[in-house]
Design a protein around this motif. Structure first.
Motif, PDB file in Angstrom:
ATOM      1  N   VAL A 290      48.714 -38.697   8.285  1.00 27.60           N
ATOM      2  CA  VAL A 290      48.530 -39.073   9.595  1.00 27.60           C
ATOM      3  C   VAL A 290      48.889 -37.865  10.566  1.00 27.60           C
ATOM      4  N   HIS A 291      48.655 -37.987  11.867  1.00 27.42           N
ATOM      5  CA  HIS A 291      48.935 -36.927  12.834  1.00 27.42           C
ATOM      6  C   HIS A 291      50.133 -37.657  13.857  1.00 27.42           C
TER       7      HIS A 291
ATOM      8  N   VAL B 202      44.291 -33.360  10.694  1.00 27.48           N
ATOM      9  CA  VAL B 202      44.363 -34.267   9.250  1.00 27.48           C
ATOM     10  C   VAL B 202      43.513 -33.888   7.974  1.00 27.48           C
TER      11      VAL B 202
ATOM     12  N   GLN C 228      48.218 -44.750  11.319  1.00 29.52           N
ATOM     13  CA  GLN C 228      47.947 -43.907  12.485  1.00 29.52           C
ATOM     14  C   GLN C 228      47.764 -44.764  13.642  1.00 29.52           C
TER      15      GLN C 228
END
Length: 621
Positions: free
Chosen positions: A222-223, A260, A330
């Motif tokens: 995830v970011h 990602v 996310q």
């Protein structure tokens, strides 16, 4: 879950990791060098192990000693923090081979992103946008020069193994290419034992945008959105914020998705940062944001991401290293408000940011915001390590609120006798262009003259020093019939000295003291707008006053390694008088004008404190 964790680091980041580990019920082990025997991270941990002499090369950079300390104490895992061995794939592998848990990405992921040219090739294959340039194997001057011509000037030469601003040269014209290439390769060879370079198109209005990513061993990545780290001095970050001002949702979505993909391309686990360079000449646009490199560790500036997401990244690191999945999906992550961080360094902007060392006799960073530090009052700032004293972090509902709070925190920093860049930080935050988010990596360099405060006290500071002095006297001797009160005629005066200048000032000359002060015997400290001013009262000021403007003062604590003059010797303006060494740097002290040397107090090998009078140059008649 890990039950005992060794932190292979020191200072602020070690204290930060210990705090989260304690909250999670994880026991902690600190390691320390001779210089850090009584350091805050050592006092804070459950256990501590000595690992060698003060130089990092003999302690914090010796992986075998750190692994041995983990074995000795029964620690199951090692967290490297940032810096030191945090991105050393060999050390990571050694930790794993020793049967310990490495709190970080897999060694092969670190290795894959370690060389800039190889990393760029991987990014291209993963569909991540990269800066136009050349990263071929042919390193001949002829080929590199030809590629630079094809890219178009200005171009940037970068060491493939570089970092921290080393091994980088901007070349503006073809006739300069050969000399700049040779210089860059020489520096790269000395710093990284690798003189290979790559070429990139120079971005004319660059902004440094980075994306926090996180992966686990279950294939999830995830970011946690982006940060803007454009305010830099000599390629070192000073102020960072999240989210990036001016980032629209569409651009954010594209750049974070690219980050990602980059992490997945190296099978990434743990906390990492994908760094991009943005051409902001027409604002932030997805087609003008290019991959630079990946930092395979926790970043110094991670608190701003934590502040806007509500996530504890160190907790995530420990959970993922223990085999758990990332705690949130996310679509469960979002941005709340705005956060800004400033790095408070032990350095003096008035002397070209010379490092400042010594004991923190007075240390107060206030109660506002989030303060991350590895020192307390009475602790020393060592010449052996990075001069960052603390990270000052502010969160606000919007960017303006965060700026105002952080500027207020910086302006109220009280540190002495160690010098800091607090006033410099405050001025940068309050600059109109910063407030309007007119940012690029050249911001600080362009505005340096405006951002560096004058080192001399103005009239208000002199007046504040006088008022604090006499108020302290009244508290000590309440029977003195002074009639002193602010904004009223004063009946008493005091004589103060500042770096050789003496003044006799009547107290009570200001409506309000917009500063804070500490009076200790004959010493008067005034703190205002992030600066510290030290005055001596008459009993101590006579010698300095006699010195006048010709007093040669030590700009920082250090060792005198050369004295070129003797008492009574005639000198000319600019002539070297002596050399002071501190933090592995040499600082030559020169004559301010033509004159004669008097009161020479310095000798070779002598240790001196900041602002000690080393000699006096009496002006020629």
């Amino acid at each position: 879950m890990i039950s005992k964790l060794l932190i292979a680091n020191r200072g602020e980041i070690a204290c930060r990791i210990i705090r989260t580990a304690r909250d999670m019920g994880v026991a902690t082990v600190a390691v320390y060098s001779d210089a850090d025997a009584k350091a805050l991270h050592v006092r804070s941990a459950d256990e501590a192990v000595h690992i060698g002499p003060s130089p990092a090369a003999e302690s914090y950079l010796v992986g075998a000693k750190i692994i041995a300390a983990a074995k000795q104490t029964g620690a199951e895992a090692i967290h490297p923090g940032y810096g030191f061995l945090s991105e050393n794939a060999g050390f990571a592998q050694a930790v794993i081979d020793a049967g310990l848990i490495w709190v970080g990405p897999k060694p092969q992921s670190i290795e894959a992103m370690g060389l800039k040219d190889a990393a760029k090739e991987r990014m291209i294959a993963a569909g991540v946008p990269v800066t136009p340039g050349y990263l071929g194997e042919d390193q001949s001057v002829e080929r590199l020069s030809k590629e630079a011509d094809a890219i178009g000037y200005p171009v940037l030469i970068k060491a493939v193994a570089g970092g921290g601003g080393k091994g980088m040269r901007k070349v503006d014209a073809p006739e300069n290419f050969g000399a700049d290439l040779e210089s860059c390769q020489r520096e790269a060879k000395a710093s990284f034992s690798n003189d290979e370079v790559l070429l990139e198109k120079w971005i004319t209005s660059p902004r440094h945008i980075e994306v926090q990513v996180f992966g686990d061993s279950h294939g999830n990545v995830v970011h946690l959105f982006e940060r803007d780290c454009s305010l830099q001095r000599r390629h070192q970050k000073v102020i960072e914020e999240a989210p990036a001002p001016g980032m629209d949702e569409a651009t954010r979505e594209e750049i974070c998705a690219a980050a990602v993909r980059a992490a997945k391309a190296v099978d990434y686990e743990g906390a990492g940062t994908i760094e991009f360079i943005a051409d902001a000449s027409e604002g932030l646009r997805a087609d003008r944001i290019f991959f630079m490199e990946m930092n395979t560790r926790l970043q110094v500036e991670h608190p701003v991401t934590e502040e806007i997401t509500g996530v504890d990244l160190v907790e995530w690191q420990l959970r993922v290293a223990s085999g758990e999945a990332i705690p949130l999906k996310q679509d469960q992550l979002g941005i709340d408000g705005h956060a800004i961080e400033a790095r408070l360094y032990a350095e003096d902007p008035a002397t070209d940011f010379l490092p400042s060392t010594g004991r923190l006799d007075h240390f107060d960073l206030g109660e506002e915001g989030r303060i991350e530090t590895g020192v307390e009052e009475g602790d020393p700032i060592s010449p052996f390590y990075d001069p960052m004293v603390a990270k000052l972090v502010a969160w606000g509902e919007d960017r303006d609120e965060a700026i105002d709070l952080l500027a207020d925190i910086a302006e109220n920093v009280e540190v002495w006798p160690v010098r800091t860049n607090a006033a410099f930080i405050a001025r940068a935050l309050l600059d109109e262009d910063f407030g309007a988010a007119h940012l690029d990596t050249g911001f600080i360099a362009r505005k340096m003259d405006d951002l560096v405060p004058a080192p001399e006290p103005d009239e208000n500071i002199w007046q504040a020093a006088a008022d604090f002095t006499l108020m302290a006297a009244m508290e000590e001797h309440p029977d003195i019939p002074t009639g002193l009160r602010l904004n009223a005629p004063a009946r008493l005066q005091t004589t103060l000295s500042f770096k050789g200048e003496s003044r006799t000032i009547a107290a009570g000359g200001s409506d309000e003291i917009d500063a804070s002060g500490v009076v200790d015997g004959d010493n008067v400290l005034v703190f205002a707008e992030g600066q510290a001013f030290h005055f001596a009262t008459a009993s101590r000021g006579s010698g300095a006053a006699a010195a006048g403007d010709g007093a040669i003062l030590a700009p920082m604590p250090g060792k005198v390694i050369a004295v070129d003059v003797s008492d009574g010797e005639t000198v000319t303006a600019g002539q070297r008088l002596m050399v002071l060494e501190a933090m592995k740097m040499e600082h030559a002290l020169t004559a301010p004008f033509d004159g004669t040397v008097a009161d020479l107090a310095a000798s070779v090998g002598g240790q001196v404190q900041v602002e000690a009078v080393l000699c006096v140059v009496e002006p020629a008649e």
